[in-house]
Design a protein around this motif. Structure first.
Motif, PDB file in Angstrom:
ATOM      1  N   LEU A   5       0.819  -1.213   0.000  1.00 46.39           N
ATOM      2  CA  LEU A   5       0.000   0.000   0.000  1.00 46.39           C
ATOM      3  C   LEU A   5       0.853   1.263   0.000  1.00 46.39           C
ATOM      4  N   GLU A   6       0.330   2.303  -0.660  1.00 45.50           N
ATOM      5  CA  GLU A   6       0.934   3.637  -0.616  1.00 45.50           C
ATOM      6  C   GLU A   6       0.596   4.246   0.736  1.00 45.50           C
ATOM      7  N   ASP A   7       1.605   4.756   1.430  1.00 44.27           N
ATOM      8  CA  ASP A   7       1.384   5.317   2.761  1.00 44.27           C
ATOM      9  C   ASP A   7       1.697   6.814   2.810  1.00 44.27           C
ATOM     10  N   ASP A   8       1.502   7.505   1.698  1.00 44.41           N
ATOM     11  CA  ASP A   8       1.733   8.949   1.568  1.00 44.41           C
ATOM     12  C   ASP A   8       3.195   9.342   1.682  1.00 44.41           C
ATOM     13  N   THR A   9       4.092   8.402   1.409  1.00 47.56           N
ATOM     14  CA  THR A   9       5.512   8.731   1.402  1.00 47.56           C
ATOM     15  C   THR A   9       6.123   8.585   0.014  1.00 47.56           C
ATOM     16  N   GLY A  10       5.352   8.111  -0.957  1.00 48.33           N
ATOM     17  CA  GLY A  10       5.870   7.929  -2.316  1.00 48.33           C
ATOM     18  C   GLY A  10       6.707   6.671  -2.434  1.00 48.33           C
ATOM     19  N   ARG A  11       6.212   5.565  -1.952  1.00 49.59           N
ATOM     20  CA  ARG A  11       6.956   4.304  -1.958  1.00 49.59           C
ATOM     21  C   ARG A  11       7.226   3.832  -3.382  1.00 49.59           C
ATOM     22  N   ALA A  12       8.410   3.312  -3.599  1.00 52.87           N
ATOM     23  CA  ALA A  12       8.798   2.823  -4.919  1.00 52.87           C
ATOM     24  C   ALA A  12       8.139   1.497  -5.256  1.00 52.87           C
ATOM     25  N   GLU A  13       7.702   0.750  -4.253  1.00 48.30           N
ATOM     26  CA  GLU A  13       7.116  -0.569  -4.494  1.00 48.30           C
ATOM     27  C   GLU A  13       5.605  -0.598  -4.292  1.00 48.30           C
ATOM     28  N   ALA A  14       4.970   0.542  -4.118  1.00 49.64           N
ATOM     29  CA  ALA A  14       3.525   0.590  -3.854  1.00 49.64           C
ATOM     30  C   ALA A  14       2.723   0.080  -5.044  1.00 49.64           C
ATOM     31  N   GLU A  15       1.632  -0.632  -4.736  1.00 51.22           N
ATOM     32  CA  GLU A  15       0.782  -1.208  -5.775  1.00 51.22           C
ATOM     33  C   GLU A  15      -0.661  -0.736  -5.704  1.00 51.22           C
ATOM     34  N   LEU A  46      -7.808  -4.443  -7.010  1.00 46.04           N
ATOM     35  CA  LEU A  46      -7.268  -3.187  -6.497  1.00 46.04           C
ATOM     36  C   LEU A  46      -6.069  -2.707  -7.314  1.00 46.04           C
ATOM     37  N   ARG A  47      -5.252  -3.629  -7.804  1.00 44.61           N
ATOM     38  CA  ARG A  47      -4.126  -3.236  -8.674  1.00 44.61           C
ATOM     39  C   ARG A  47      -4.645  -2.643  -9.984  1.00 44.61           C
ATOM     40  N   ARG A  48      -5.691  -3.255 -10.565  1.00 42.44           N
ATOM     41  CA  ARG A  48      -6.268  -2.721 -11.803  1.00 42.44           C
ATOM     42  C   ARG A  48      -6.904  -1.353 -11.569  1.00 42.44           C
ATOM     43  N   ALA A  49      -7.581  -1.186 -10.440  1.00 44.49           N
ATOM     44  CA  ALA A  49      -8.200   0.112 -10.127  1.00 44.49           C
ATOM     45  C   ALA A  49      -7.129   1.190  -9.964  1.00 44.49           C
ATOM     46  N   THR A  50      -6.025   0.850  -9.324  1.00 45.32           N
ATOM     47  CA  THR A  50      -4.929   1.800  -9.157  1.00 45.32           C
ATOM     48  C   THR A  50      -4.310   2.149 -10.508  1.00 45.32           C
TER      49      THR A  50
END
Length: 131
Positions: A5-15, A46-50
């Motif tokens: 999950l993206e946690d508002d830090t701009g993660r490089a591995e977020a899905e 959720l990956r497709r929605a993102t």
């Protein structure tokens, strides 16, 4: 593999922007059914929605916080709107005689708001080099 999950830090591995539990609670609160028992299918959804949200990356205001270092389009810096906080972004659409919604009764009420353009970068004022 669990959903990152993206946690508002701009993660490089977020899905994804939301967890399956948050998505299910959002859907249920609006009267929709969202089954999260099949975790593989739920995470794929959720990956497709993102990916759908991120497809509009070029149209979004501002720029990504970590530029190319983050996987998703949000969080963004300098993202602003001309719509005040708390104001309704979209006016309700009047139902017409057909089954689909129409805006013919009050055409001036349903104009789209345009977002202000970001300022030009400083290098835009520099003279161009001759080739």
């Amino acid at each position: 593999m669990p959903l990152v999950l993206e946690d508002d830090t701009g993660r490089a591995e977020a899905e994804s922007y939301v967890s399956a539990a948050n998505c299910a609670s959002y859907a249920v609160s609006r009267g929709f059914a969202f089954d999260i028992t099949d975790t593989v299918a739920t995470e794929a959804t959720l990956r497709r929605a993102t990916a759908f949200v991120d497809a509009y990356r070029a149209r979004l205001p501002g720029y990504r916080v970590k530029r190319r270092g983050q996987a998703l389009a949000w969080p963004r810096a300098a993202a602003y709107s001309d719509v005040p906080l708390g104001a309704a972004v979209h006016a309700p659409i009047a139902a017409g005689p057909s089954t689909r919604a129409t805006t013919t009764s009050h055409p001036t009420r349903f104009r789209r708001r345009s977002f202000a353009q970001p300022a030009k970068p400083r290098c835009a004022n520099l003279p161009r080099l001759a080739r």
